[in-house]
Design an enzyme around this catalytic site. Structure first.
Site, PDB file in Angstrom:
ATOM      1  N   THR A 196     -32.596 -24.407 -16.845  1.00  0.00           N
ATOM      2  CA  THR A 196     -31.419 -23.648 -17.260  1.00  0.00           C
ATOM      3  C   THR A 196     -30.629 -24.364 -18.345  1.00  0.00           C
ATOM      4  O   THR A 196     -30.661 -25.585 -18.435  1.00  0.00           O
ATOM      5  CB  THR A 196     -30.495 -23.332 -16.054  1.00  0.00           C
ATOM      6  OG1 THR A 196     -29.389 -22.559 -16.510  1.00  0.00           O
ATOM      7  CG2 THR A 196     -29.982 -24.587 -15.391  1.00  0.00           C
ATOM      8  N   ARG A 197     -29.946 -23.562 -19.185  1.00  0.00           N
ATOM      9  CA  ARG A 197     -29.029 -24.107 -20.187  1.00  0.00           C
ATOM     10  C   ARG A 197     -27.652 -23.490 -20.022  1.00  0.00           C
ATOM     11  O   ARG A 197     -26.797 -23.601 -20.882  1.00  0.00           O
ATOM     12  CB  ARG A 197     -29.560 -23.861 -21.606  1.00  0.00           C
ATOM     13  CG  ARG A 197     -30.134 -22.482 -21.866  1.00  0.00           C
ATOM     14  CD  ARG A 197     -30.401 -22.247 -23.331  1.00  0.00           C
ATOM     15  NE  ARG A 197     -29.278 -21.571 -23.930  1.00  0.00           N
ATOM     16  CZ  ARG A 197     -29.142 -20.254 -24.051  1.00  0.00           C
ATOM     17  NH1 ARG A 197     -30.098 -19.435 -23.647  1.00  0.00           N
ATOM     18  NH2 ARG A 197     -28.069 -19.734 -24.597  1.00  0.00           N
ATOM     19  N   HIS A 201     -24.159 -19.331 -11.658  1.00  0.00           N
ATOM     20  CA  HIS A 201     -23.260 -18.468 -10.893  1.00  0.00           C
ATOM     21  C   HIS A 201     -23.996 -18.019  -9.632  1.00  0.00           C
ATOM     22  O   HIS A 201     -25.115 -18.432  -9.386  1.00  0.00           O
ATOM     23  CB  HIS A 201     -22.796 -17.295 -11.764  1.00  0.00           C
ATOM     24  CG  HIS A 201     -22.124 -17.748 -13.018  1.00  0.00           C
ATOM     25  ND1 HIS A 201     -20.955 -18.483 -13.013  1.00  0.00           N
ATOM     26  CD2 HIS A 201     -22.479 -17.626 -14.328  1.00  0.00           C
ATOM     27  CE1 HIS A 201     -20.604 -18.764 -14.254  1.00  0.00           C
ATOM     28  NE2 HIS A 201     -21.513 -18.263 -15.081  1.00  0.00           N
ATOM     29  N   HIS A 204     -27.617 -16.770  -9.859  1.00  0.00           N
ATOM     30  CA  HIS A 204     -28.637 -17.805 -10.065  1.00  0.00           C
ATOM     31  C   HIS A 204     -28.965 -18.490  -8.749  1.00  0.00           C
ATOM     32  O   HIS A 204     -30.109 -18.816  -8.459  1.00  0.00           O
ATOM     33  CB  HIS A 204     -28.147 -18.859 -11.053  1.00  0.00           C
ATOM     34  CG  HIS A 204     -27.798 -18.313 -12.398  1.00  0.00           C
ATOM     35  ND1 HIS A 204     -26.500 -18.150 -12.816  1.00  0.00           N
ATOM     36  CD2 HIS A 204     -28.581 -17.880 -13.408  1.00  0.00           C
ATOM     37  CE1 HIS A 204     -26.493 -17.644 -14.029  1.00  0.00           C
ATOM     38  NE2 HIS A 204     -27.742 -17.454 -14.418  1.00  0.00           N
ATOM     39  N   ARG A 290     -36.566 -13.173 -17.262  1.00  0.00           N
ATOM     40  CA  ARG A 290     -36.578 -12.182 -18.323  1.00  0.00           C
ATOM     41  C   ARG A 290     -36.090 -12.894 -19.582  1.00  0.00           C
ATOM     42  O   ARG A 290     -35.118 -13.646 -19.532  1.00  0.00           O
ATOM     43  CB  ARG A 290     -35.584 -11.091 -17.919  1.00  0.00           C
ATOM     44  CG  ARG A 290     -35.664  -9.856 -18.749  1.00  0.00           C
ATOM     45  CD  ARG A 290     -34.572  -8.878 -18.322  1.00  0.00           C
ATOM     46  NE  ARG A 290     -34.554  -7.784 -19.282  1.00  0.00           N
ATOM     47  CZ  ARG A 290     -33.985  -7.847 -20.465  1.00  0.00           C
ATOM     48  NH1 ARG A 290     -33.354  -8.933 -20.852  1.00  0.00           N
ATOM     49  NH2 ARG A 290     -34.040  -6.807 -21.287  1.00  0.00           N
TER      50      ARG A 290
END
Ligand code: PPS
Length: 571
Positions: A196-197, A201, A204, A290
């Protein structure tokens, strides 16, 4: 299970032994040396610690061509991303093939040596087309390729001397072998990695929980802290957010480690690359979402890649990557159930709630509510600290106009009014004051005026960054220079250009300092409006007329503008 780790043996690193490192470092001091760019430092770290295994150094020309064209090294192994040492022509010209060079970090510490086996000028447009899908500067990596990277590529094997130094979050950084050892020690035989970057929240968290449950695996939250997409939340803030969320995961099944990767936002190729990197870090499963590592829209306003291109390419190479893909479920909140569901499993007729990234940024900017179903209060609090509402952020008011137009007088009045309101410190960078303290050695040639204005811009951008208000009041006669200042400031906050549009005739008639008279007599050279140009702004936020208007009213117009931009709160 397909990808169980039975025996997490160490992965080859490129470091010399501790005994030889000191000796090599001393010898390397005599070599021609290259000062690595921030991106090259990220790449070098992962080359040296095995994160980019099987690479043994920066790519040579044949490997590069093969990677660009076929996603493979010359020996056939899968490798989707060209990892190249780009340098300037001047530097490249003084080298000979076969020569060793020292690679230094930005403070001059020698991190590695490299034997230069290859030197070539690559076809960057071809690289852009093949690797990133289009030679379009709207793609951040293509823009980097053409506008930041050097013209010449050097390739050759690396001998690692030491890891790049990090002073932040040291305890959270692990090499591939450190992670492998950790997994081995805890008996984690299946590990699903989440790349992740962005801040995490609730959605996730739900999706990572699900992914781990489906794969019956442990979970590694593996955020990128090297270089991400320009405009992302800075990694300091993100890591504080991650630490807050980590408490919500069961400690026995989940861990977090920071990855000093420089992302390229290359979508499908990037997903395959991310998979190989995670494989090297001892993981067995990888979550691909996605639009994985998507770069946003191209210059035609279209997506660079299809939303599931990354999943497709990953799936195609899954066996070779050696990691099982767990596809990302787009999770949404279902109001009636007070729970998250994959979008495909929402009970019929129920209400779906979702907040997009854009909407989140708007709410942060305007200080609006962010509901608990969307994120964790600790995360929201961290984000609010870094992105306070505009009325609490720093900004710059930049007056421009002819000498004697009234810039300083209005700027002074504005300063006093802002100080009366309180809340943020105010600094006035008046033309005359700046020329006394910052630019005393400068004259009025175009070159000197530009230096003067850029100094003002730099100081204003620092003030803005630190939450203060900078009021600038130079003549600033050149459009391009004003624009450069705008760009410097807008990295940190709003830039409000105010054109004080008093006509030359009026300024000359007033001649408050008697300078126009001297300019007409030729006693002052290069005088703005008389013997030097003034390019009128065409897109200023505000234009004020001063003829037959009181100073107080002019300053008030600026205040109203600031209020309408949300920079000062009303009342
Ligand atoms: S610039 O072009 O933005 O760098 O100029 P600035 O720093 O604002 O300085 C303008 C003040 O310097 C005095 N002065 C001159 N102005 C213009 N041209 C020439 N040749 C010149 N020589 C001296 C003048 O007092 C300007 O002050 P203001 O406050 O604008 O009247």
């Amino acid at each position: 299970a397909k990808f169980m780790q039975n025996n997490l043996t160490p992965i080859p690193e490129l470091y010399v032994s501790a005994d030889s490192a000191q000796k090599l470092k001393t010898e390397a001091a005599d070599l021609v040396s290259w000062d690595l760019t921030p991106r090259q430092i990220c790449d070098l770290e992962l080359l040296m610690n095995g994160g980019f295994y099987p690479l043994k150094g920066f790519l040579g020309e044949n490997d590069y061509n093969s990677v660009v064209e076929n996603m493979r090294l010359e020996d056939g192994s899968l490798w989707p991303m060209p990892i190249t040492l780009d340098v300037g022509t001047d530097f490249a010209d003084k080298l000979e093939i076969g020569q060793d060079i020292a690679l230094r970090d930005q403070e001059g510490v020698i991190l590695a040596t490299m034997t230069v086996t290859d030197r070539w000028e690559a076809d960057k447009s071809n690289e852009a087309e093949k690797v990133f899908g289009a030679d379009d500067l709207a793609h951040p990596a293509v823009n980097y390729l053409h506008n930041t990277a050097g013209r010449i590529y050097l390739g050759g094997p690396i001998t690692g001397i030491q890891q790049p130094v990090h002073y932040d979050f040291k305890a959270r950084r692990d090499t591939p072998n450190e992670l492998r050892a950790y997994f081995r020690k805890l008996g984690w035989r299946k590990v699903v990695a989440f790349q992740t970057r962005n801040p995490l929240h609730r959605a996730h968290q739900e999706l990572t929980f699900r992914a781990a449950r489906e794969a019956q695996a442990n979970l590694l939250i593996h955020p990128v802290v090297g270089m991400t997409k320009p405009g992302d939340v800075d990694h300091f803030t993100r890591v504080r957010c991650y630490e807050a969320v980590l408490d919500k995961y069961p400690a026995a099944t989940t861990t977090m480690s920071l990855l000093n990767l420089a992302m390229r936002m290359a979508g499908p190729r990037e997903a395959v690359w991310h998979g190989l990197i995670r494989k090297n870090h001892g993981c067995t499963h990888f979550i691909v979402g996605r639009d994985h590592a998507g770069p946003g829209k191209n210059s035609q306003g279209q997506d660079f890649y299809g939303p599931y291109d990354a999943q497709e390419l990953f799936k195609k190479h899954e066996e070779e990557i050696g990691l099982e893909m767990v596809d990302f479920k787009h999770m949404v909140y279902v109001q009636e159930k007070a729970q998250y569901f994959p979008v495909s499993e929402v009970p019929e007729g129920d209400t779906v709630l979702d907040i997009s990234g854009t909407e989140l940024r708007r709410r942060l900017r305007e200080g609006l509510e962010i509901p608990e179903w969307f994120s964790f209060p600790e995360v929201v609090q961290e984000l609010r600290r870094t992105s306070p509402p505009r009325s609490k952020q720093g900004f710059t008011v930049f007056f421009t106009g002819l000498s004697g137009s009234g810039k300083s007088t209005i700027a002074n009045a504005l300063m006093v009014k802002l100080m009366e309101m309180g809340g943020r410190p105010v600094t006035l960078l008046d033309g005359d004051v700046v020329r006394k303290h910052l630019s005393s050695e400068l004259g009025f040639s175009k070159e000197h005026r530009d230096i003067n204005i850029k100094r003002i811009g730099y100081v204003a951008s620092e003030i803005t960054k630190n939450g203060g208000i900078a009021i600038c009041a130079p003549i600033a006669p050149y459009t391009a220079t004003r624009r450069a200042v705008r760009e410097m400031v807008e990295t940190y906050g709003a830039f409000v250009e105010v054109h004080v549009a008093t006509s030359l005739e009026e300024c000359e008639a007033r001649d408050r300092k008697g300078l126009y008279k001297l300019a007409r007599e030729g006693k002052i050279k290069e005088f703005t409006g008389i013997s030097d140009p003034y390019e009128s702004p065409t897109a200023a936020e505000l234009v004020v007329e001063t003829e037959n208007v009181e100073v107080d009213h002019c300053a008030h117009q600026v205040l109203l503008k600031l209020e309408s931009m949300g920079l000062i709160s009303g009342g």
